[in-house]
Motif scaffolding. Structure first.
Motif, PDB file in Angstrom:
ATOM      1  N   PRO A 205       0.856  -1.195   0.000  1.00  0.00           N
ATOM      2  CA  PRO A 205       0.000   0.000   0.000  1.00  0.00           C
ATOM      3  C   PRO A 205       0.888   1.240   0.000  1.00  0.00           C
ATOM      4  O   PRO A 205       1.856   1.314   0.768  1.00  0.00           O
ATOM      5  CB  PRO A 205      -0.777  -0.121   1.315  1.00  0.00           C
ATOM      6  CG  PRO A 205      -0.715  -1.575   1.665  1.00  0.00           C
ATOM      7  CD  PRO A 205       0.605  -2.057   1.158  1.00  0.00           C
ATOM      8  N   CYS A 206       0.585   2.198  -0.847  1.00  0.00           N
ATOM      9  CA  CYS A 206       1.507   3.320  -1.027  1.00  0.00           C
ATOM     10  C   CYS A 206       0.730   4.572  -1.410  1.00  0.00           C
ATOM     11  O   CYS A 206       0.498   4.840  -2.590  1.00  0.00           O
ATOM     12  CB  CYS A 206       2.511   2.956  -2.134  1.00  0.00           C
ATOM     13  SG  CYS A 206       3.996   3.962  -2.096  1.00  0.00           S
ATOM     14  N   PRO A 207       0.296   5.335  -0.415  1.00  0.00           N
ATOM     15  CA  PRO A 207      -0.483   6.533  -0.718  1.00  0.00           C
ATOM     16  C   PRO A 207       0.290   7.498  -1.624  1.00  0.00           C
ATOM     17  O   PRO A 207       1.527   7.543  -1.594  1.00  0.00           O
ATOM     18  CB  PRO A 207      -0.717   7.158   0.667  1.00  0.00           C
ATOM     19  CG  PRO A 207      -0.529   6.037   1.628  1.00  0.00           C
ATOM     20  CD  PRO A 207       0.492   5.136   1.020  1.00  0.00           C
ATOM     21  N   LEU A 208      -0.457   8.250  -2.372  1.00  0.00           N
ATOM     22  CA  LEU A 208       0.152   9.222  -3.283  1.00  0.00           C
ATOM     23  C   LEU A 208       1.069  10.166  -2.498  1.00  0.00           C
ATOM     24  O   LEU A 208       0.699  10.656  -1.433  1.00  0.00           O
ATOM     25  CB  LEU A 208      -0.949  10.035  -3.974  1.00  0.00           C
ATOM     26  CG  LEU A 208      -0.585  10.718  -5.293  1.00  0.00           C
ATOM     27  CD1 LEU A 208      -0.119   9.714  -6.321  1.00  0.00           C
ATOM     28  CD2 LEU A 208      -1.789  11.498  -5.818  1.00  0.00           C
ATOM     29  N   CYS A 214       6.552   3.450   1.353  1.00  0.00           N
ATOM     30  CA  CYS A 214       5.279   2.733   1.393  1.00  0.00           C
ATOM     31  C   CYS A 214       5.199   1.920   2.677  1.00  0.00           C
ATOM     32  O   CYS A 214       6.186   1.345   3.124  1.00  0.00           O
ATOM     33  CB  CYS A 214       5.157   1.816   0.187  1.00  0.00           C
ATOM     34  SG  CYS A 214       5.338   2.682  -1.375  1.00  0.00           S
ATOM     35  N   VAL A 215       4.023   1.871   3.249  1.00  0.00           N
ATOM     36  CA  VAL A 215       3.852   1.146   4.514  1.00  0.00           C
ATOM     37  C   VAL A 215       2.673   0.181   4.387  1.00  0.00           C
ATOM     38  O   VAL A 215       1.882   0.262   3.460  1.00  0.00           O
ATOM     39  CB  VAL A 215       3.579   2.118   5.681  1.00  0.00           C
ATOM     40  CG1 VAL A 215       4.806   2.961   5.951  1.00  0.00           C
ATOM     41  CG2 VAL A 215       2.379   2.998   5.367  1.00  0.00           C
ATOM     42  N   GLY A 216       2.597  -0.714   5.340  1.00  0.00           N
ATOM     43  CA  GLY A 216       1.498  -1.670   5.343  1.00  0.00           C
ATOM     44  C   GLY A 216       1.968  -3.048   4.949  1.00  0.00           C
ATOM     45  O   GLY A 216       3.137  -3.256   4.598  1.00  0.00           O
ATOM     46  N   SER A 217       1.066  -3.988   5.028  1.00  0.00           N
ATOM     47  CA  SER A 217       1.446  -5.380   4.750  1.00  0.00           C
ATOM     48  C   SER A 217       1.667  -5.595   3.260  1.00  0.00           C
ATOM     49  O   SER A 217       0.937  -5.061   2.421  1.00  0.00           O
ATOM     50  CB  SER A 217       0.362  -6.317   5.267  1.00  0.00           C
ATOM     51  OG  SER A 217      -0.857  -6.028   4.640  1.00  0.00           O
ATOM     52  N   ARG A 238      -3.978   2.676  -3.275  1.00  0.00           N
ATOM     53  CA  ARG A 238      -2.904   2.720  -4.265  1.00  0.00           C
ATOM     54  C   ARG A 238      -1.766   1.797  -3.839  1.00  0.00           C
ATOM     55  O   ARG A 238      -1.385   1.765  -2.669  1.00  0.00           O
ATOM     56  CB  ARG A 238      -2.398   4.154  -4.388  1.00  0.00           C
ATOM     57  CG  ARG A 238      -1.304   4.402  -5.421  1.00  0.00           C
ATOM     58  CD  ARG A 238      -1.054   5.916  -5.467  1.00  0.00           C
ATOM     59  NE  ARG A 238      -0.043   6.297  -6.433  1.00  0.00           N
ATOM     60  CZ  ARG A 238       1.233   6.540  -6.120  1.00  0.00           C
ATOM     61  NH1 ARG A 238       1.629   6.395  -4.862  1.00  0.00           N
ATOM     62  NH2 ARG A 238       2.086   6.921  -7.047  1.00  0.00           N
ATOM     63  N   TYR A 239      -1.241   1.014  -4.782  1.00  0.00           N
ATOM     64  CA  TYR A 239      -0.159   0.061  -4.480  1.00  0.00           C
ATOM     65  C   TYR A 239       1.073   0.348  -5.337  1.00  0.00           C
ATOM     66  O   TYR A 239       0.967   0.774  -6.485  1.00  0.00           O
ATOM     67  CB  TYR A 239      -0.610  -1.379  -4.762  1.00  0.00           C
ATOM     68  CG  TYR A 239      -1.501  -1.949  -3.691  1.00  0.00           C
ATOM     69  CD1 TYR A 239      -0.995  -2.753  -2.673  1.00  0.00           C
ATOM     70  CD2 TYR A 239      -2.876  -1.688  -3.700  1.00  0.00           C
ATOM     71  CE1 TYR A 239      -1.824  -3.277  -1.690  1.00  0.00           C
ATOM     72  CE2 TYR A 239      -3.714  -2.208  -2.719  1.00  0.00           C
ATOM     73  CZ  TYR A 239      -3.176  -3.004  -1.713  1.00  0.00           C
ATOM     74  OH  TYR A 239      -3.994  -3.520  -0.739  1.00  0.00           O
ATOM     75  N   LYS A 240       2.217   0.086  -4.723  1.00  0.00           N
ATOM     76  CA  LYS A 240       3.495   0.119  -5.445  1.00  0.00           C
ATOM     77  C   LYS A 240       3.885  -1.324  -5.751  1.00  0.00           C
ATOM     78  O   LYS A 240       3.882  -2.179  -4.853  1.00  0.00           O
ATOM     79  CB  LYS A 240       4.571   0.770  -4.577  1.00  0.00           C
ATOM     80  CG  LYS A 240       5.977   0.739  -5.166  1.00  0.00           C
ATOM     81  CD  LYS A 240       6.973   1.347  -4.175  1.00  0.00           C
ATOM     82  CE  LYS A 240       8.397   1.346  -4.719  1.00  0.00           C
ATOM     83  NZ  LYS A 240       9.336   1.962  -3.747  1.00  0.00           N
TER      84      LYS A 240
END
Lengths: 308, 235
Positions: A205-208, A214-217, A238-240
């Motif tokens: 997960p990667c907010p604009l 990027c943080v999260g699982s 949004r994902y990277k």
């Protein structure tokens, strides 16, 4: 002359035969006299540090001239070296004993499997740096009780391959129903690059505005093709996405350039139909004609009738 | 082109009664087998939707190719002023499109609609023209009970809904007996494999597959006449 031919009695030979059949190497061609077969036949860079990856050996000894009887107190050593024939001494040798004093007289010494850590083998050959493609020589030697005389030997090789594939290129992520459909191409390699055989896809997960933090699982997927559907993602987030390539030996490429995309709520035909207030509910219709027709199908298929 | 001319000449010869006499010692006829492919477009959008609403089938599958409906049927015959056959059949049909967003824009996610139609058929084949007069044309009429087993697939290929819809169909067609094209080969087919006649069929039918008028169901009737061509083996 094969060592196994000199084992007295038939029971031991039968035990050996069964052990070989039950071993992970069963089904492979038996090693020729004086040779060692390993599984796998090549190592990758990750094997240099892995504390779980193992290698399995199978061998058949060639006895030295004049040896016809194996003394009961003789023993076997298995050596690894970066020198052919694993020389015992010498200032430039890097021979290492990694499975000492295997005693003949049990099934494990005669072609059944012996398993050790790959890391042990690499270290034993003096290749700790693990930074270049190398050949590891594996030698099995049968000594007399004093260890001063070699009664028989076998040898083989393992390839240490450190070359990794180049990073995949052209990564494209297209939005799917709570998923991303990711595709890519192999990067253009050089003569020292490894060929890519498998791929790892990772998505965070990667907010604009936070592309580098990027943080999260992390969601991951592996494949041997050049596309992958990564399911189980959050709609609207949004994902990277990055892709790694792996060689057959497991050597990992650098990460690809990232792609960014957001999973969507895709409305399939059924959802569209219900959205339009369609009344069909699914399931088997209750009409008797349908059931009758199916029963008739079954009945007629079984029936043969001949015109007179 | 020469093949077509040959076929035309053979048919004409057969119609004029100039064809070779049919073999007197044909094997007994015990049934028939037919492969058939045809057009089909389910009439799902004919259901009552809100005025001005985007019709779901149109929205999802418009412009997308349908596979032809394929039927394989086996039939058992009785003589009844021609040949009366009771038969069963099964087939396959599918279409695939793209799921849409809430705003109606197409996505890259696929969605599909697949049908396995099964049927119980009654066919009357007026083959007296061929049997008695060696005219290689066989008109026929057919009625059937239909059960369309369907399922819908969504993103990732997963099945999102399954069901079955019952109905009926009726129609007819014309079969051209190919035995006149190569009588010797026809006799060999009979002696070697028991195939008495081989026919090309042109079939037109009208279907009504909506659980016999039920409201809470897909209307899987063909939105137009179903036209199909087939290959019929009488054995």
């Amino acid at each position: 002359m094969a060592f196994a031919l000199h084992i007295p009695g038939g029971m031991l030979r039968r035990a050996i035969f069964v052990a070989v059949l039950l071993s992970p190497m069963a089904g492979r061609a038996a090693p020729a006299a004086g040779s060692v077969i390993t599984a796998p036949t090549s190592f990758g860079s990750a094997d240099c540090t892995s504390t779980s990856a193992t290698v399995t050996f199978e061998w058949t000894l060639t006895l030295t001239s004049g040896t016809t009887v194996i003394p009961a107190d003789s023993f076997i050593q298995i050596r690894a070296s970066n020198k052919i024939d694993c020389p015992d001494t010498g200032t430039d040798t890097q021979t290492a004993l990694f499975a000492p004093n295997v005693t003949p007289g049990t099934s494990t010494t005669y072609g059944a499997t012996t398993t050790v850590l790959r890391k042990t083998l690499i270290t034993g050959a003096g290749l700790d740096a693990c930074n270049t493609n190398s050949t590891i020589y594996v030698c099995v030697k049968l000594y007399n009780s004093g260890g001063g005389t070699v009664l028989g030997s076998a040898s083989g090789t393992v390839a240490l391959t450190t070359a990794a594939p180049v990073a995949p290129i052209g990564v494209v992520a297209s939005p799917g129903e709570a998923a991303l459909n990711v595709s890519w191409s192999d990067g253009t390699g050089t003569s020292t690059s490894g060929a890519a055989t498998d791929y790892l896809v990772e998505a965070w997960p990667c907010p604009l505005g936070s592309d580098d933090t990027c943080v999260g699982s992390k969601a991951t997927g592996t494949t041997s093709s050049k596309s992958l559907r990564l399911p189980g993602l959050t709609i609207g987030t949004r994902y990277k996405v990055v892709v790694y390539a792996f060689s057959a030996e497991g050597n990992k490429s650098p990460a690809s350039a990232p792609a960014f995309e957001t999973p969507i709520d895709a409305i399939d035909f059924w959802e569209k139909y219900k959205e339009m207030k369609g009344l069909e509910e699914g399931g088997c219709a209750g009409g008797p004609a349908g059931v009758l027709s199916l029963l008739a199908v079954a009945g007629l298929v079984r029936t043969r009738r001949r015109r007179p | 082109m020469s093949h077509l001319l040959s076929l035309g000449a053979a048919v004409l010869a057969g119609v004029l009664g100039l064809g070779p006499a049919r073999a007197a010692a044909e094997s007994p006829i015990s049934g028939s087998f037919e492969f058939r492919v045809g057009t089909y477009r389910p009439d799902i959008d004919s259901s009552a939707f809100d005025a001005g609403a985007t019709l779901p089938y149109q929205a999802t599958f418009a412009g997308r190719p349908n596979s032809f409906k394929l039927h394989v049927a086996r039939a058992l015959p009785w003589r009844l002023g021609g040949t009366f056959e009771l038969g069963v059949g099964a087939g396959w049909w599918e279409t695939n499109g793209f799921a849409v967003t809430a705003a109606g824009a197409a996505t890259s996610e696929r969605t599909g609609f697949k049908i396995v139609p099964t049927q119980l058929t009654a066919t009357w084949r007026f083959d007296v023209l061929w049997e008695e007069l060696s005219i290689p044309l066989v008109p026929y009429a057919r009625a059937s009970l239909e059960r369309y087993n369907w399922w819908i697939t969504g993103p990732g290929g997963k099945t999102v809904k399954t069901g079955a819809t019952n109905g009926y169909a009726y129609g007819g067609g014309l079969a051209l007996v190919l035995n006149v094209v190569d009588p010797m080969l026809a006799r060999e087919l009979d002696s070697d494999m028991g195939v008495n006649q081989t026919m090309v069929t042109l079939d037109v039918s009208q279907s009504r597959v909506d659980d016999f008028g039920a409201k809470k169901t897909f209307d899987l009737s063909d939105s137009q006449l179903t036209v199909s061509v087939g290959l019929l083996f009488v054995f």
